[in-house]
Design an enzyme around this catalytic site. Structure first.
Site, mmCIF file in Angstrom:
data_model
loop_
_atom_site.group_PDB
_atom_site.id
_atom_site.type_symbol
_atom_site.label_atom_id
_atom_site.label_comp_id
_atom_site.label_asym_id
_atom_site.label_seq_id
_atom_site.Cartn_x
_atom_site.Cartn_y
_atom_site.Cartn_z
ATOM 1 N N GLY A 149 -0.156 0.385 -12.758
ATOM 2 C CA GLY A 149 -0.421 -0.565 -13.818
ATOM 3 C C GLY A 149 -0.225 -0.037 -15.022
ATOM 4 O O GLY A 149 -0.863 -0.933 -15.998
ATOM 5 N N HIS A 169 -6.289 1.940 -0.837
ATOM 6 C CA HIS A 169 -5.890 1.685 -2.281
ATOM 7 C C HIS A 169 -6.881 2.504 -3.164
ATOM 8 O O HIS A 169 -8.029 2.257 -2.820
ATOM 9 C CB HIS A 169 -5.633 0.392 -2.436
ATOM 10 C CG HIS A 169 -4.664 0.047 -3.729
ATOM 11 N ND1 HIS A 169 -5.184 0.220 -4.996
ATOM 12 C CD2 HIS A 169 -3.573 -0.210 -3.964
ATOM 13 C CE1 HIS A 169 -4.185 0.026 -5.972
ATOM 14 N NE2 HIS A 169 -3.133 -0.304 -5.326
HETATM 15 P P1 13P Z 1 1.662 -1.394 -10.160
HETATM 16 O O1 13P Z 1 3.122 -1.791 -9.542
HETATM 17 O O2 13P Z 1 1.180 -2.824 -10.862
HETATM 18 O O3 13P Z 1 1.675 -0.490 -10.960
HETATM 19 O O4 13P Z 1 0.647 -1.203 -8.935
HETATM 20 C C1 13P Z 1 0.966 -0.610 -7.941
HETATM 21 C C2 13P Z 1 -0.194 -0.604 -6.704
HETATM 22 O O5 13P Z 1 -1.133 -0.368 -6.974
HETATM 23 C C3 13P Z 1 0.517 -1.415 -5.747
HETATM 24 O O6 13P Z 1 -0.452 -0.956 -4.667
#
Ligand code: 13P
Length: 252
Positions: free
Chosen positions: A174, A96
């Site tokens: 995010g 990630h």
């Molecule tokens: P968001 O859906 O909050 O943008 O995050 C995506 C994410 O990093 C999932 O691993």
């Protein structure tokens, strides 16, 4: 056909009681639903056992958010693949962008984590994706190619067939800004082409490639309907039971 998957990455959120509530709400909501996708819930490590207990009575699978690159021993604070496997964990997010960025996880580290996961029959959800400056400089394909090749292409065909890939452009995580359907489709096709070149068409055509980055109940259906998008890796919206369910239902 690749397996359709929607995975909720809770990240570092929720207390024990809040996590308990969310797990039970998800299970309750799923009770009367037929969902096309495999749903995966990825809570923080301390809640995995509780999640496993709820999952036994429900249709979702459990994923972890991280695992150790080492097998076992004196690695204070680490959680091994063998431990996760012994707790009915099926999937684990690896690579990630938050771990690449805040913990300096590099190709070597990620390769070791992928190897640990595969060795213990845990399915890696391997994340790739470019940062905004790379996208703006037109280097997004190059970045993703590097991540896919250096993180995964040491695997043999059988091992690679176990892997799920998540394309998460860092600028979409995010931020409330999703990749456009066109951008998602284009990158998913590119990743599949890389897999085809390395492992052949059959493997490429059956590898699940998920999209992640500001997915919500409003935009999920359009993104998931793109050719080559096999579901999603959901952050913030996976903490809101009805929103998460709506996203799961958006997979056709
Ligand atoms: P968001 O859906 O909050 O943008 O995050 C995506 C994410 O990093 C999932 O691993």
């Amino acid at each position: 056909m690749p397996k359709k998957i929607v995975a909720g990455n809770w990240k570092m959120n929720l207390t024990f009681t809040e996590a308990d509530d969310l797990l039970n709400e998800i299970a309750e909501l799923l009770e009367n639903e037929t969902i096309e996708a495999q749903i995966v819930v990825c809570p923080p490590h301390p809640y995995l056992e509780m999640a496993g207990d709820v999952a036994k009575e429900s249709s979702f699978a459990i994923g972890a958010q991280n695992l150790s690159p080492f097998e076992s021993g004196a690695y204070t604070g680490d959680v091994s693949s063998a431990m996760l496997k012994s707790m009915e964990v099926t999937y684990c997010i690896i690579g990630h962008s938050e771990r690449r960025k805040y913990y300096n996880e590099d190709d070597k580290m990620l390769t070791a984590k992928v190897n640990q996961a595969i060795e213990h029959q845990i399915i890696p959800i391997f994340c790739v994706g470019e940062a905004l400056p790379e996208r703006e400089a037109g280097k997004h394909f190059e970045t993703v190619r590097h991540q896919v090749r250096h993180g995964l292409f040491h695997l043999d065909t059988n091992e690679f067939s176990e892997v799920v890939i998540a394309y998460e452009p860092v600028w979409a995580i995010g931020t409330g800004v999703t990749a456009s359907p066109e951008q998602a489709r284009e990158m998913h096709a590119y990743i599949r082409q890389l897999i085809d070149e390395r492992y052949g068409k059959e493997v490429a055509d059956t590898t699940s490639i998920l999209y992640g980055g500001s997915c919500n109940a409003k935009n999920a259906a359009e993104i998931f309907s793109q050719q080559g998008v096999d579901g999603g890796l959901i952050g913030g919206a996976s903490l809101i039971p009805k929103e998460f369910l709506a996203i799961c239902k958006a997979v056709k």
